[in-house]
Write a protein that holds these residues in place. Structure first.
Motif, PDB file in Angstrom:
ATOM      1  N   LEU A  30       0.859  -1.182   0.000  1.00 25.85           N
ATOM      2  CA  LEU A  30       0.000   0.000   0.000  1.00 25.85           C
ATOM      3  C   LEU A  30       0.897   1.235   0.000  1.00 25.85           C
ATOM      4  O   LEU A  30       1.546   1.552   0.990  1.00 25.85           O
ATOM      5  CB  LEU A  30      -0.906  -0.019   1.228  1.00 25.85           C
ATOM      6  N   ASP A  31       0.946   1.937  -1.134  1.00 26.04           N
ATOM      7  CA  ASP A  31       1.889   3.048  -1.285  1.00 26.04           C
ATOM      8  C   ASP A  31       1.287   4.394  -0.895  1.00 26.04           C
ATOM      9  O   ASP A  31       1.934   5.214  -0.243  1.00 26.04           O
ATOM     10  CB  ASP A  31       2.396   3.127  -2.730  1.00 26.04           C
ATOM     11  N   GLN A  32       0.058   4.655  -1.343  1.00 25.61           N
ATOM     12  CA  GLN A  32      -0.616   5.909  -1.016  1.00 25.61           C
ATOM     13  C   GLN A  32      -2.091   5.631  -0.795  1.00 25.61           C
ATOM     14  O   GLN A  32      -2.647   4.675  -1.340  1.00 25.61           O
ATOM     15  CB  GLN A  32      -0.467   6.932  -2.144  1.00 25.61           C
ATOM     16  N   MET A  33      -2.726   6.508  -0.014  1.00 24.94           N
ATOM     17  CA  MET A  33      -4.151   6.340   0.247  1.00 24.94           C
ATOM     18  C   MET A  33      -4.792   7.696   0.473  1.00 24.94           C
ATOM     19  O   MET A  33      -4.206   8.593   1.072  1.00 24.94           O
ATOM     20  CB  MET A  33      -4.377   5.441   1.467  1.00 24.94           C
ATOM     21  N   GLN A  34      -6.008   7.827  -0.012  1.00 30.06           N
ATOM     22  CA  GLN A  34      -6.831   9.009   0.251  1.00 30.06           C
ATOM     23  C   GLN A  34      -8.169   8.529   0.808  1.00 30.06           C
ATOM     24  O   GLN A  34      -8.818   7.656   0.231  1.00 30.06           O
ATOM     25  CB  GLN A  34      -7.050   9.805  -1.032  1.00 30.06           C
ATOM     26  N   ILE A  35      -8.560   9.101   1.954  1.00 29.23           N
ATOM     27  CA  ILE A  35      -9.818   8.734   2.603  1.00 29.23           C
ATOM     28  C   ILE A  35     -10.820   9.865   2.386  1.00 29.23           C
ATOM     29  O   ILE A  35     -10.535  11.026   2.712  1.00 29.23           O
ATOM     30  CB  ILE A  35      -9.640   8.525   4.119  1.00 29.23           C
ATOM     31  N   ILE A  36     -11.976   9.540   1.851  1.00 29.76           N
ATOM     32  CA  ILE A  36     -13.050  10.519   1.678  1.00 29.76           C
ATOM     33  C   ILE A  36     -14.271  10.011   2.432  1.00 29.76           C
ATOM     34  O   ILE A  36     -14.784   8.924   2.152  1.00 29.76           O
ATOM     35  CB  ILE A  36     -13.395  10.725   0.189  1.00 29.76           C
ATOM     36  N   GLN A  37     -14.718  10.781   3.407  1.00 25.04           N
ATOM     37  CA  GLN A  37     -15.879  10.382   4.201  1.00 25.04           C
ATOM     38  C   GLN A  37     -17.119  11.110   3.699  1.00 25.04           C
ATOM     39  O   GLN A  37     -17.230  12.332   3.790  1.00 25.04           O
ATOM     40  CB  GLN A  37     -15.662  10.676   5.692  1.00 25.04           C
ATOM     41  N   GLU A  38     -18.055  10.333   3.154  1.00 24.08           N
ATOM     42  CA  GLU A  38     -19.287  10.903   2.614  1.00 24.08           C
ATOM     43  C   GLU A  38     -20.356  11.051   3.701  1.00 24.08           C
ATOM     44  O   GLU A  38     -21.163  11.977   3.665  1.00 24.08           O
ATOM     45  CB  GLU A  38     -19.827  10.003   1.489  1.00 24.08           C
ATOM     46  N   SER A  39     -20.372  10.095   4.644  1.00 28.16           N
ATOM     47  CA  SER A  39     -21.293  10.142   5.782  1.00 28.16           C
ATOM     48  C   SER A  39     -20.639   9.360   6.913  1.00 28.16           C
ATOM     49  O   SER A  39     -19.555   8.787   6.736  1.00 28.16           O
ATOM     50  CB  SER A  39     -22.655   9.545   5.419  1.00 28.16           C
ATOM     51  N   ARG A  40     -21.276   9.295   8.052  1.00 32.57           N
ATOM     52  CA  ARG A  40     -20.651   8.630   9.201  1.00 32.57           C
ATOM     53  C   ARG A  40     -20.402   7.145   8.959  1.00 32.57           C
ATOM     54  O   ARG A  40     -19.496   6.569   9.560  1.00 32.57           O
ATOM     55  CB  ARG A  40     -21.510   8.814  10.461  1.00 32.57           C
ATOM     56  N   ASP A  41     -21.209   6.533   8.080  1.00 30.41           N
ATOM     57  CA  ASP A  41     -21.021   5.092   7.831  1.00 30.41           C
ATOM     58  C   ASP A  41     -20.679   4.805   6.378  1.00 30.41           C
ATOM     59  O   ASP A  41     -20.908   3.704   5.883  1.00 30.41           O
ATOM     60  CB  ASP A  41     -22.261   4.307   8.257  1.00 30.41           C
ATOM     61  N   HIS A  42     -20.132   5.792   5.673  1.00 28.82           N
ATOM     62  CA  HIS A  42     -19.768   5.584   4.268  1.00 28.82           C
ATOM     63  C   HIS A  42     -18.450   6.295   3.969  1.00 28.82           C
ATOM     64  O   HIS A  42     -18.360   7.521   4.057  1.00 28.82           O
ATOM     65  CB  HIS A  42     -20.872   6.111   3.337  1.00 28.82           C
ATOM     66  N   LEU A  43     -17.427   5.500   3.619  1.00 29.72           N
ATOM     67  CA  LEU A  43     -16.128   6.046   3.271  1.00 29.72           C
ATOM     68  C   LEU A  43     -15.683   5.495   1.919  1.00 29.72           C
ATOM     69  O   LEU A  43     -16.021   4.373   1.551  1.00 29.72           O
ATOM     70  CB  LEU A  43     -15.060   5.693   4.318  1.00 29.72           C
ATOM     71  N   SER A  44     -14.918   6.307   1.201  1.00 28.73           N
ATOM     72  CA  SER A  44     -14.280   5.870  -0.038  1.00 28.73           C
ATOM     73  C   SER A  44     -12.778   5.922   0.166  1.00 28.73           C
ATOM     74  O   SER A  44     -12.250   6.927   0.670  1.00 28.73           O
ATOM     75  CB  SER A  44     -14.684   6.769  -1.207  1.00 28.73           C
ATOM     76  N   LEU A  45     -12.081   4.850  -0.218  1.00 27.50           N
ATOM     77  CA  LEU A  45     -10.633   4.779  -0.104  1.00 27.50           C
ATOM     78  C   LEU A  45     -10.048   4.727  -1.509  1.00 27.50           C
ATOM     79  O   LEU A  45     -10.319   3.791  -2.268  1.00 27.50           O
ATOM     80  CB  LEU A  45     -10.203   3.539   0.681  1.00 27.50           C
ATOM     81  N   ASN A  46      -9.282   5.739  -1.864  1.00 23.48           N
ATOM     82  CA  ASN A  46      -8.548   5.736  -3.126  1.00 23.48           C
ATOM     83  C   ASN A  46      -7.143   5.235  -2.833  1.00 23.48           C
ATOM     84  O   ASN A  46      -6.413   5.841  -2.034  1.00 23.48           O
ATOM     85  CB  ASN A  46      -8.502   7.131  -3.731  1.00 23.48           C
ATOM     86  N   LEU A  47      -6.752   4.127  -3.467  1.00 22.36           N
ATOM     87  CA  LEU A  47      -5.504   3.455  -3.115  1.00 22.36           C
ATOM     88  C   LEU A  47      -4.558   3.373  -4.300  1.00 22.36           C
ATOM     89  O   LEU A  47      -4.973   3.072  -5.422  1.00 22.36           O
ATOM     90  CB  LEU A  47      -5.785   2.032  -2.620  1.00 22.36           C
ATOM     91  N   VAL A  48      -3.288   3.637  -4.023  1.00 18.75           N
ATOM     92  CA  VAL A  48      -2.215   3.369  -4.976  1.00 18.75           C
ATOM     93  C   VAL A  48      -1.415   2.210  -4.391  1.00 18.75           C
ATOM     94  O   VAL A  48      -0.857   2.330  -3.295  1.00 18.75           O
ATOM     95  CB  VAL A  48      -1.302   4.590  -5.184  1.00 18.75           C
ATOM     96  N   GLY A  49      -1.387   1.088  -5.108  1.00 19.47           N
ATOM     97  CA  GLY A  49      -0.732  -0.098  -4.551  1.00 19.47           C
ATOM     98  C   GLY A  49       0.160  -0.792  -5.558  1.00 19.47           C
ATOM     99  O   GLY A  49       0.052  -0.591  -6.769  1.00 19.47           O
ATOM    100  N   SER A  50       1.043  -1.618  -5.037  1.00 21.65           N
ATOM    101  CA  SER A  50       1.925  -2.429  -5.879  1.00 21.65           C
ATOM    102  C   SER A  50       1.345  -3.838  -5.964  1.00 21.65           C
ATOM    103  O   SER A  50       0.270  -4.132  -5.428  1.00 21.65           O
ATOM    104  CB  SER A  50       3.327  -2.464  -5.284  1.00 21.65           C
ATOM    105  N   THR A  51       2.079  -4.729  -6.618  1.00 20.23           N
ATOM    106  CA  THR A  51       1.629  -6.129  -6.742  1.00 20.23           C
ATOM    107  C   THR A  51       1.567  -6.819  -5.382  1.00 20.23           C
ATOM    108  O   THR A  51       0.917  -7.866  -5.241  1.00 20.23           O
ATOM    109  CB  THR A  51       2.573  -6.902  -7.680  1.00 20.23           C
ATOM    110  N   LYS A  52       2.246  -6.263  -4.394  1.00 21.86           N
ATOM    111  CA  LYS A  52       2.222  -6.857  -3.057  1.00 21.86           C
ATOM    112  C   LYS A  52       0.899  -6.609  -2.338  1.00 21.86           C
ATOM    113  O   LYS A  52       0.622  -7.224  -1.304  1.00 21.86           O
ATOM    114  CB  LYS A  52       3.371  -6.296  -2.216  1.00 21.86           C
ATOM    115  N   PHE A  53       0.101  -5.665  -2.875  1.00 28.24           N
ATOM    116  CA  PHE A  53      -1.191  -5.383  -2.250  1.00 28.24           C
ATOM    117  C   PHE A  53      -2.210  -6.392  -2.778  1.00 28.24           C
ATOM    118  O   PHE A  53      -2.915  -6.173  -3.753  1.00 28.24           O
ATOM    119  CB  PHE A  53      -1.638  -3.951  -2.541  1.00 28.24           C
TER     120      PHE A  53
END
Length: 455
Positions: free
Chosen positions: A383-406
């Motif tokens: 897991l190289d980079q991550m961005q967390i976006i919270q839309e509501s208290r029980d809803h999150l979006s994770l944007n991930l930059v990963g390698s083959t190890k992920f």
């Protein structure tokens, strides 16, 4: 190479002194003063701070209609505030209030035609305009110089700026002044590619900068490119990380690639430099000669040393458009420790991030998004980079930059971690992306809460 840099440094320092004197600039005089005051005792610094605070409050009461009304609304006068702790008699100033009262916040004698205009979007994306005078600008530049030197850089030495939308010299005069006084090279963080990094290295080899200055994550991205391209010969004397949270794993990686310690710095456009590490790297020294920094709990009372709270700043420099008890929308921690460097300036332990970067659990409690990112990036391979976006208290979006190890199992581990924080029923979207783009400013935001309005 070293001898050439040294010779050029002395020539540029002499040329700069002449340039400042010829143009009537006070920057050099301000800087020489600041070099002395940093080593005063804490009691001497408090005396300077108290005097400047009283002078500022007296000035705004008689020359600024916004603050005159603010004093009158709570039934006090400048004489009622004798110490920084007395500032709590005045209400906190928010960004929304600055936008809504821009004209009133300009002091009567500001001389609007001779002011310098700044505009900042901040994490909320809402523009905020403010003004400072030329002397205030020179003092801010002198402060930056004092803290730049803590990194190991010296006056007259070239600088490599890692910045979004860099401002290049315009015209013959600016180009000549830039080269003679303070030559810079740039890497535009809006487009960091292997080709742009190679071009940057080519500039480096011609100019020989001794300082890297830029956004924390942007310097980290540069380090990653250099590592992948097997470029190992860039050896600056200092690295200054600014404008963003410096994550521990990013600091370690940057220092490994450049074989140089990173100097972490904290400030904001509205009040300039707030605190900076020195060569000891044991906390950030607060610029108390020209600012009063409070760290407050949610109820407005003082946070104890070592306790996280809201950062509120009173600027003792900018009389044209004063910021008194300004909530910068960051969270931080003050310290009672004494730095072994010998400077009397007090310490701030860390800045935990923007208020808008804190995420909210179902029970209403908050968690620093930057802490979630640090905990996962250092623990989950691939897991190289991550961005967390919270839309509501029980809803999150994770944007991930990963390698083959992920792998899929690593993804399940990540989801399990987030559900322990936000609840087993939390809906978490995972989006694999090639990269996380910077904002229009060139900065990166890795934690975005869309359900909080800090204003």
């Amino acid at each position: 190479m070293k001898q050439t840099i040294t010779q050029n440094k002395h020539l540029r320092r002499a040329a700069e002194w002449f340039y400042f004197k010829a143009s009537g600039s006070l920057r050099y005089d301000y800087w020489k003063m600041l070099e002395k005051t940093q080593y005063l005792s804490i009691d001497q610094l408090r005396s300077i701070q108290r005097r400047r605070l009283r002078n500022m409050l007296d000035y705004v009461y008689h020359n600024n209609c916004f603050y005159r009304q603010r004093f009158d609304s709570v039934g006090i006068r400048p004489a009622d505030i004798r110490e920084p702790r007395d500032l709590k008699k005045l209400p906190v100033l928010t960004k929304a209030q600055v936008r809504q009262n821009a004209d009133k916040l300009l002091s009567r004698n500001a001389g609007a035609n001779h002011l310098i205009k700044f505009k900042t979007g901040g994490s909320t994306g809402k523009a905020l305009e403010f003004f400072i005078s030329e002397p205030c600008s020179e003092l801010r530049n002198a402060l930056a110089r004092r803290h730049d030197r803590w990194s190991g850089w010296e006056i007259g030495e070239p600088v490599a700026a890692i910045w979004g939308n860099p401002v290049y010299p315009k015209g013959f005069k600016e180009t000549v002044v830039n080269w003679i006084v303070s030559p810079n090279i740039y890497l535009d963080t809006m487009s960091v590619t292997d080709d742009s990094v190679r071009a940057f290295v080519g500039q480096w080899e011609k100019v020989g900068p001794t300082l890297i200055f830029g956004h924390a994550h942007s310097i980290f991205l540069l380090s990653q490119h250099l590592d992948r391209l097997n470029i190992r010969h860039l050896r600056p004397k200092g690295i200054i990380s600014s404008s963003m949270m410096l994550l521990p794993h990013e600091r370690h990686f940057i220092e490994r690639i450049f074989h140089t310690k990173v100097t972490n710095r904290y400030g904001c456009e509205e009040v300039s430099l707030i605190a900076s590490e020195c060569e000891q790297h044991s906390g950030m020294h607060v610029n108390m000669e020209h600012l009063v920094v409070e760290v407050l709990k949610d109820d407005g009372s003082d946070a104890a040393p070592g306790e996280l709270g809201h950062i509120v700043v009173t600027d003792l420099m900018n009389r044209a458009m004063p910021f008194i008890r300004y909530r910068v929308e960051d969270m931080g921690v003050l310290s009672e420790r004494v730095c072994p460097c010998g400077r009397g300036l007090p310490l701030m332990d860390n800045v935990a991030g923007r208020v808008a970067d804190f995420l909210v659990r179902n029970d209403g409690s908050q968690v620093a998004g930057i802490s979630l990112i640090e905990n996962t990036l250092t623990r989950i391979p691939g897991l190289d980079q991550m961005q967390i976006i919270q839309e509501s208290r029980d809803h999150l979006s994770l944007n991930l930059v990963g390698s083959t190890k992920f792998t899929e199992s690593r993804k399940k581990e990540l989801l399990y971690y987030f559900k322990t924080i936000f609840g087993a029923n939390a809906m978490i979207d995972v989006n694999m992306v090639d990269h996380i783009a910077p904002e229009s400013s060139g900065k990166y935001r890795f934690s975005i809460c869309r359900i909080l309005n800090p204003e």
